[in-house]
Design an enzyme around this catalytic site. Structure first.
Site, mmCIF file in Angstrom:
data_model
loop_
_atom_site.group_PDB
_atom_site.id
_atom_site.type_symbol
_atom_site.label_atom_id
_atom_site.label_comp_id
_atom_site.label_asym_id
_atom_site.label_seq_id
_atom_site.Cartn_x
_atom_site.Cartn_y
_atom_site.Cartn_z
ATOM 1 N N CYS A 196 -1.650 1.776 -2.889
ATOM 2 C CA CYS A 196 -2.638 2.825 -2.655
ATOM 3 C C CYS A 196 -2.066 4.236 -2.628
ATOM 4 O O CYS A 196 -2.572 5.147 -3.290
ATOM 5 C CB CYS A 196 -3.359 2.588 -1.325
ATOM 6 S SG CYS A 196 -3.640 0.875 -0.894
ATOM 7 N N GLU A 230 -25.764 15.660 -1.370
ATOM 8 C CA GLU A 230 -27.170 15.866 -0.993
ATOM 9 C C GLU A 230 -28.120 14.999 -1.816
ATOM 10 O O GLU A 230 -29.241 14.706 -1.374
ATOM 11 C CB GLU A 230 -27.559 17.331 -1.130
ATOM 12 C CG GLU A 230 -27.664 17.840 -2.558
ATOM 13 C CD GLU A 230 -28.112 19.293 -2.620
ATOM 14 O OE1 GLU A 230 -29.170 19.610 -2.051
ATOM 15 O OE2 GLU A 230 -27.396 20.107 -3.244
ATOM 16 N N TYR A 235 -9.341 -3.204 -10.336
ATOM 17 C CA TYR A 235 -8.989 -1.884 -9.798
ATOM 18 C C TYR A 235 -7.758 -1.296 -10.486
ATOM 19 O O TYR A 235 -7.776 -0.171 -10.999
ATOM 20 C CB TYR A 235 -8.608 -2.004 -8.316
ATOM 21 C CG TYR A 235 -9.677 -2.211 -7.301
ATOM 22 C CD1 TYR A 235 -9.959 -1.215 -6.368
ATOM 23 C CD2 TYR A 235 -10.366 -3.409 -7.202
ATOM 24 C CE1 TYR A 235 -10.892 -1.407 -5.373
ATOM 25 C CE2 TYR A 235 -11.312 -3.613 -6.219
ATOM 26 C CZ TYR A 235 -11.577 -2.601 -5.296
ATOM 27 O OH TYR A 235 -12.499 -2.800 -4.312
ATOM 28 N N LYS A 287 -0.134 5.441 -5.905
ATOM 29 C CA LYS A 287 -1.133 5.430 -6.980
ATOM 30 C C LYS A 287 -2.043 6.651 -6.887
ATOM 31 O O LYS A 287 -2.323 7.307 -7.891
ATOM 32 C CB LYS A 287 -1.952 4.153 -6.906
ATOM 33 C CG LYS A 287 -3.119 4.077 -7.879
ATOM 34 C CD LYS A 287 -4.075 2.984 -7.467
ATOM 35 C CE LYS A 287 -4.724 3.303 -6.133
ATOM 36 N NZ LYS A 287 -5.583 2.210 -5.631
ATOM 37 N N GLU A 313 -7.557 1.965 -12.927
ATOM 38 C CA GLU A 313 -6.932 3.158 -12.344
ATOM 39 C C GLU A 313 -5.728 3.617 -13.160
ATOM 40 O O GLU A 313 -5.583 4.808 -13.442
ATOM 41 C CB GLU A 313 -6.532 2.873 -10.903
ATOM 42 C CG GLU A 313 -7.732 2.755 -9.974
ATOM 43 C CD GLU A 313 -7.384 2.259 -8.588
ATOM 44 O OE1 GLU A 313 -8.158 2.524 -7.655
ATOM 45 O OE2 GLU A 313 -6.331 1.599 -8.427
ATOM 46 N N HIS A 373 -26.551 21.940 0.883
ATOM 47 C CA HIS A 373 -26.751 22.462 -0.475
ATOM 48 C C HIS A 373 -25.823 23.648 -0.737
ATOM 49 O O HIS A 373 -25.615 24.483 0.126
ATOM 50 C CB HIS A 373 -28.209 22.901 -0.629
ATOM 51 C CG HIS A 373 -28.541 23.406 -1.999
ATOM 52 N ND1 HIS A 373 -28.717 22.563 -3.075
ATOM 53 C CD2 HIS A 373 -28.705 24.675 -2.453
ATOM 54 C CE1 HIS A 373 -28.995 23.293 -4.143
ATOM 55 N NE2 HIS A 373 -28.986 24.574 -3.796
ATOM 56 N N CYS A 389 0.813 -1.212 0.000
ATOM 57 C CA CYS A 389 0.000 0.000 0.000
ATOM 58 C C CYS A 389 0.845 1.260 0.000
ATOM 59 O O CYS A 389 0.660 2.168 -0.800
ATOM 60 C CB CYS A 389 -0.945 -0.008 1.205
ATOM 61 S SG CYS A 389 -1.933 1.498 1.344
#
Length: 442
Positions: free
Chosen positions: A39, A431, A168, A42, A172, A426, A34
């Site tokens: 992760c 939302e 993945y 990347k 990616e 908002h 990772c």
């Protein structure tokens, strides 16, 4: 502990805090996949690759950006500096917790004894957390391709790249390379990439990547790779060939169990090398445990960390600790991002007697005054009988940031009524999840 990745480091630190004498062996780099080739670097590359679109969009907001150019070595080297900093942090976390670090390969002599750098070290309990490594299928020319590990250290950026795979990492890196100006082709053997994700999510991502100029080739297998240095020809099973400067195989990862001496322990492994464990991560050798990618249960960093915590609490603090695998959130940092938690619609239909689908598709507010044709898609699945949220899926900017909150809600047993009662923030993308009122007719 064998392996100082996410799971091993967490287990080692927690065990040491409980008063256990702990050593950890790591032959490659602290932090594991990772931190070093996964992760973290990347996502830094994802950030870097998105600036081209930001520069284009800025003009519609009144900014005169002027001419721009990209220097690969700057991004690559700054990434490396950050990873080096994190390596130091991991070393500090371990040493400050009283964990002894062995920077060498560890191999079982028997189920209580490890040989590390020529020394025999006996331990009451041993944890295997060696992670996984990229898998490249055997085919003519497979020695000419690179893997995701190699992508973080490229000497130069190619003009063209072919990415082979549909998970993945493949999706990616296709987005990263395309965003950095590389002519990108993604080849996948199946009818649509991201197998295991919700079908609607997959369809949306296909359209978005195609709009960004990524060439997608589905139902296609590579038969051989020819060429050398930075000129390659890929022959497919569809009587076609692809010319490229670099070939990236992102065809999955396999548990890293080679040369551990497992044959000296009685530990069982599956066909792909994954170590077999019970619900407490115990192997066939009663004092040896394994967790994280090496058991190939769920190959995600936060899962390995949770497993490491549960293992340490159970074994060294005598708690009844376990990991909840039922609602694991995840994100794919393609562009736009995918965020998801809970089962796909297909799986939910099999699990529940009746479900309701709520969805929304729209252009993000940011792009209402730009010329960018990018859609955000959001989907909720609700168990009609109990009104409980079953899953939430999203494609759009910051999807992972938004879905993290829904992981908490689903874990806590939130209902659709709870969302309907929640006041929206908002104007935001998030939302939309609390303003969906009409269910979809399937």
């Amino acid at each position: 502990m064998i392996g100082a990745g996410s799971g091993g480091v967490r287990a080692a630190r927690v065990a040491s805090e409980f008063g256990t004498k702990v050593g950890i062996a790591e032959e490659k780099f602290l932090g594991g996949t990772c931190v070093n080739v996964g992760c973290v670097p990347k996502k830094l590359f994802v950030y870097g690759s998105h600036f081209a679109e930001e520069f284009e969009d800025a003009t519609n907001y009144g900014w005169n950006v002027g001419s721009t150019s990209f220097e690969w070595s700057t991004l690559r080297d700054n990434k490396t500096k950050e990873i080096s900093r994190l390596n130091g942090i991991y070393e500090g976390l371990l040493t400050n917790s009283g964990v002894e670090i062995f920077t060498s390969h560890a191999r079982f002599e028997d189920h209580h004894t490890l040989v590390i750098n020529g020394n025999r070290i006996r331990a009451e309990k041993i944890l295997i957390a060696t992670g996984s490594t990229p898998f490249v299928p055997s085919l003519p020319g497979s020695d000419r391709v690179c893997t995701s590990d190699d992508m973080f250290h490229l000497e130069k950026l190619p003009s063209r790249i072919v990415v082979v795979g549909g998970g993945y990492i493949a999706v990616e890196f296709a987005g990263i390379m395309n965003g950095l100006g590389v002519e990108t082709t993604l080849v996948y053997r199946g009818p649509m990439f991201l197998r295991g994700f919700d079908q609607d999510i997959r369809r949306v991502v296909v359209h978005e990547l195609e709009k960004k100029g990524i060439r997608l080739m589905f139902n296609t297998n590579i038969k051989r790779v020819e060429g050398h240095r930075d000129r390659f020809v890929l022959t497919t099973d569809r009587n076609s060939s692809i010319d490229t400067d670099l070939v990236l195989y992102a065809t999955g990862r396999k548990p890293l169990t080679s040369d551990l001496g497992l044959e000296n322990t009685g530990i069982n492994t599956r066909e792909n090398g994954a170590i077999e464990v019970d619900e407490c991560y115990q192997t066939a050798a009663a004092n040896v445990f394994a967790l994280g990618d090496v058991i190939d249960r769920v190959q995600l960093t936060p899962v390995a960390i949770a497993e490491g915590m549960a293992f340490a609490q159970r074994e060294f603090d005598h708690r009844s600790s376990s990991v909840n695998y039922s609602a694991i959130p995840t994100c794919v940092f393609c562009q736009p991002n995918i965020g998801t938690v809970g089962p796909t619609q297909e799986d939910a239909e099999r699990e529940y007697s009746e479900i309701e689908i709520f969805e929304s598709s729209f252009k993000p507010m940011k792009h209402t005054i730009t010329e960018r044709d990018e859609q955000t898609y959001m989907k909720l699945i609700v168990d009609k009988e109990s009104d409980k949220l079953v899953s939430a899926h999203m494609v759009g900017p910051d999807a992972g940031e938004i879905i993290q909150g829904f992981a908490v809600a689903i874990t806590a047993g939130a209902t659709k009524a709870h969302l309907d009662q929640t006041i929206a923030i908002h104007p935001t993308t998030a939302e939309e999840f609390v303003t969906m009122r009409r269910s979809r007719t399937n």
